[in-house]
Motif scaffolding. Structure first.
Motif, PDB file in Angstrom:
ATOM      1  N   SER A   1      -0.104  -0.832   2.011  1.00  0.00           N
ATOM      2  CA  SER A   1      -1.120  -0.316   1.092  1.00  0.00           C
ATOM      3  C   SER A   1      -1.509  -1.329   0.030  1.00  0.00           C
ATOM      4  N   THR A   2      -0.722  -2.385  -0.131  1.00  0.00           N
ATOM      5  CA  THR A   2      -1.031  -3.379  -1.154  1.00  0.00           C
ATOM      6  C   THR A   2      -1.352  -4.757  -0.592  1.00  0.00           C
ATOM      7  N   CYS A   3      -1.367  -4.904   0.721  1.00  0.00           N
ATOM      8  CA  CYS A   3      -1.580  -6.233   1.296  1.00  0.00           C
ATOM      9  C   CYS A   3      -3.071  -6.576   1.396  1.00  0.00           C
ATOM     10  N   THR A   4      -3.336  -7.878   1.483  1.00  0.00           N
ATOM     11  CA  THR A   4      -4.696  -8.389   1.620  1.00  0.00           C
ATOM     12  C   THR A   4      -4.739  -9.361   2.792  1.00  0.00           C
ATOM     13  N   GLU A   5      -5.651  -9.133   3.718  1.00  0.00           N
ATOM     14  CA  GLU A   5      -5.829 -10.078   4.819  1.00  0.00           C
ATOM     15  C   GLU A   5      -6.491 -11.331   4.243  1.00  0.00           C
ATOM     16  N   VAL A   6      -5.869 -12.480   4.488  1.00  0.00           N
ATOM     17  CA  VAL A   6      -6.428 -13.735   3.980  1.00  0.00           C
ATOM     18  C   VAL A   6      -6.939 -14.633   5.099  1.00  0.00           C
ATOM     19  N   TYR A   7      -6.593 -14.296   6.344  1.00  0.00           N
ATOM     20  CA  TYR A   7      -7.101 -15.069   7.482  1.00  0.00           C
ATOM     21  C   TYR A   7      -6.925 -14.236   8.741  1.00  0.00           C
ATOM     22  N   GLU A   8      -7.951 -14.221   9.577  1.00  0.00           N
ATOM     23  CA  GLU A   8      -7.877 -13.562  10.884  1.00  0.00           C
ATOM     24  C   GLU A   8      -8.802 -14.328  11.807  1.00  0.00           C
ATOM     25  N   SER A   9      -8.309 -14.680  12.978  1.00  0.00           N
ATOM     26  CA  SER A   9      -9.071 -15.520  13.880  1.00  0.00           C
ATOM     27  C   SER A   9      -8.847 -15.121  15.336  1.00  0.00           C
TER      28      SER A   9
ATOM     29  N   THR B   1      -4.824 -23.645  13.483  1.00  0.00           N
ATOM     30  CA  THR B   1      -3.684 -23.887  12.602  1.00  0.00           C
ATOM     31  C   THR B   1      -4.137 -24.581  11.318  1.00  0.00           C
ATOM     32  N   ALA B   2      -5.025 -25.555  11.440  1.00  0.00           N
ATOM     33  CA  ALA B   2      -5.547 -26.214  10.235  1.00  0.00           C
ATOM     34  C   ALA B   2      -6.244 -25.217   9.321  1.00  0.00           C
ATOM     35  N   LEU B   3      -6.981 -24.287   9.894  1.00  0.00           N
ATOM     36  CA  LEU B   3      -7.694 -23.285   9.095  1.00  0.00           C
ATOM     37  C   LEU B   3      -6.750 -22.297   8.420  1.00  0.00           C
ATOM     38  N   VAL B   4      -5.723 -21.860   9.128  1.00  0.00           N
ATOM     39  CA  VAL B   4      -4.790 -20.915   8.506  1.00  0.00           C
ATOM     40  C   VAL B   4      -3.962 -21.616   7.426  1.00  0.00           C
ATOM     41  N   VAL B   5      -3.617 -22.876   7.629  1.00  0.00           N
ATOM     42  CA  VAL B   5      -2.904 -23.632   6.593  1.00  0.00           C
ATOM     43  C   VAL B   5      -3.771 -23.733   5.341  1.00  0.00           C
ATOM     44  N   LYS B   6      -5.056 -23.979   5.508  1.00  0.00           N
ATOM     45  CA  LYS B   6      -5.984 -24.043   4.368  1.00  0.00           C
ATOM     46  C   LYS B   6      -6.029 -22.699   3.649  1.00  0.00           C
ATOM     47  N   ALA B   7      -6.088 -21.603   4.395  1.00  0.00           N
ATOM     48  CA  ALA B   7      -6.098 -20.267   3.787  1.00  0.00           C
ATOM     49  C   ALA B   7      -4.809 -20.025   2.997  1.00  0.00           C
ATOM     50  N   VAL B   8      -3.681 -20.445   3.530  1.00  0.00           N
ATOM     51  CA  VAL B   8      -2.396 -20.300   2.842  1.00  0.00           C
ATOM     52  C   VAL B   8      -2.404 -21.132   1.560  1.00  0.00           C
ATOM     53  N   GLN B   9      -2.896 -22.358   1.639  1.00  0.00           N
ATOM     54  CA  GLN B   9      -2.980 -23.204   0.452  1.00  0.00           C
ATOM     55  C   GLN B   9      -3.839 -22.548  -0.632  1.00  0.00           C
ATOM     56  N   ASP B  10      -4.948 -21.930  -0.221  1.00  0.00           N
ATOM     57  CA  ASP B  10      -5.829 -21.263  -1.182  1.00  0.00           C
ATOM     58  C   ASP B  10      -5.112 -20.122  -1.901  1.00  0.00           C
ATOM     59  N   VAL B  11      -4.337 -19.340  -1.170  1.00  0.00           N
ATOM     60  CA  VAL B  11      -3.606 -18.240  -1.800  1.00  0.00           C
ATOM     61  C   VAL B  11      -2.558 -18.807  -2.771  1.00  0.00           C
ATOM     62  N   ILE B  12      -1.817 -19.804  -2.342  1.00  0.00           N
ATOM     63  CA  ILE B  12      -0.802 -20.398  -3.201  1.00  0.00           C
ATOM     64  C   ILE B  12      -1.433 -20.935  -4.488  1.00  0.00           C
ATOM     65  N   ALA B  13      -2.613 -21.533  -4.367  1.00  0.00           N
ATOM     66  CA  ALA B  13      -3.314 -22.085  -5.533  1.00  0.00           C
ATOM     67  C   ALA B  13      -4.016 -21.011  -6.365  1.00  0.00           C
ATOM     68  N   GLY B  14      -3.979 -19.764  -5.899  1.00  0.00           N
ATOM     69  CA  GLY B  14      -4.601 -18.667  -6.638  1.00  0.00           C
ATOM     70  C   GLY B  14      -6.096 -18.550  -6.418  1.00  0.00           C
ATOM     71  N   ARG B  15      -6.605 -19.185  -5.346  1.00  0.00           N
ATOM     72  CA  ARG B  15      -8.044 -19.148  -5.077  1.00  0.00           C
ATOM     73  C   ARG B  15      -8.472 -17.958  -4.239  1.00  0.00           C
ATOM     74  N   SER B  16      -7.527 -17.245  -3.639  1.00  0.00           N
ATOM     75  CA  SER B  16      -7.853 -16.047  -2.867  1.00  0.00           C
ATOM     76  C   SER B  16      -6.600 -15.225  -2.661  1.00  0.00           C
ATOM     77  N   GLY B  17      -6.801 -13.983  -2.234  1.00  0.00           N
ATOM     78  CA  GLY B  17      -5.669 -13.125  -1.893  1.00  0.00           C
ATOM     79  C   GLY B  17      -4.966 -12.480  -3.051  1.00  0.00           C
ATOM     80  N   SER B  18      -5.339 -12.799  -4.262  1.00  0.00           N
ATOM     81  CA  SER B  18      -4.621 -12.204  -5.390  1.00  0.00           C
ATOM     82  C   SER B  18      -5.524 -11.447  -6.307  1.00  0.00           C
TER      83      SER B  18
END
Length: 113
Positions: free
Chosen positions: A79-87, A96-113
């Motif tokens: 109920s609290t999760c956010t999809e940050v990448y689906e392919s 893999t390069a795209l999902v790594v970029k999506a993960v980096q964005d979440v870690i940097a606070g650019r998405s998913g939060s």
């Protein structure tokens, strides 16, 4: 030497990007968990609705896409999760390069939060 599994390919890519992660899961699914400091974690696994859904340990040639979901806090609460990448990208390297970029964005606070 045999090729690594798709999951190991992803784990290696995350490591090369300086992202700490570890394989995890249970009887129903396998995923790579990426801690996001004190803000939660990201779960990356085979893309939802595909033949390799919730899997990591398959041949790279069988890849059908990655999915990544961000969970704030410490619990896997849907109920609290956010999809940050689906392919549905079958090219393991580019997906893999795209999902790594999506993960980096979440870690940097650019998405998913």
């Amino acid at each position: 030497m045999p090729n690594p599994s798709a999951g190991q390919f992803l784990q290696n890519a995350l490591s090369r990007a300086g992202i700490g992660a570890h394989a995890d899961g249970d009887g129903a699914s396998n995923y790579i968990a990426v801690p996001v400091g004190t803000r939660g974690f990201i779960m990356v696994t085979g893309s939802s609705g595909r033949a390799k859904e919730n899997e990591l340990d398959y041949r790279p040639s069988e890849h059908q896409g990655w999915g990544a979901v961000y969970y704030p806090g410490t619990q896997q609460d849907a109920s609290t999760c956010t999809e940050v990448y689906e392919s549905t990208n079958t090219d393991l390297a580019s997906d893999t390069a795209l999902v790594v970029k999506a993960v980096q964005d979440v870690i940097a606070g650019r998405s998913g939060s």
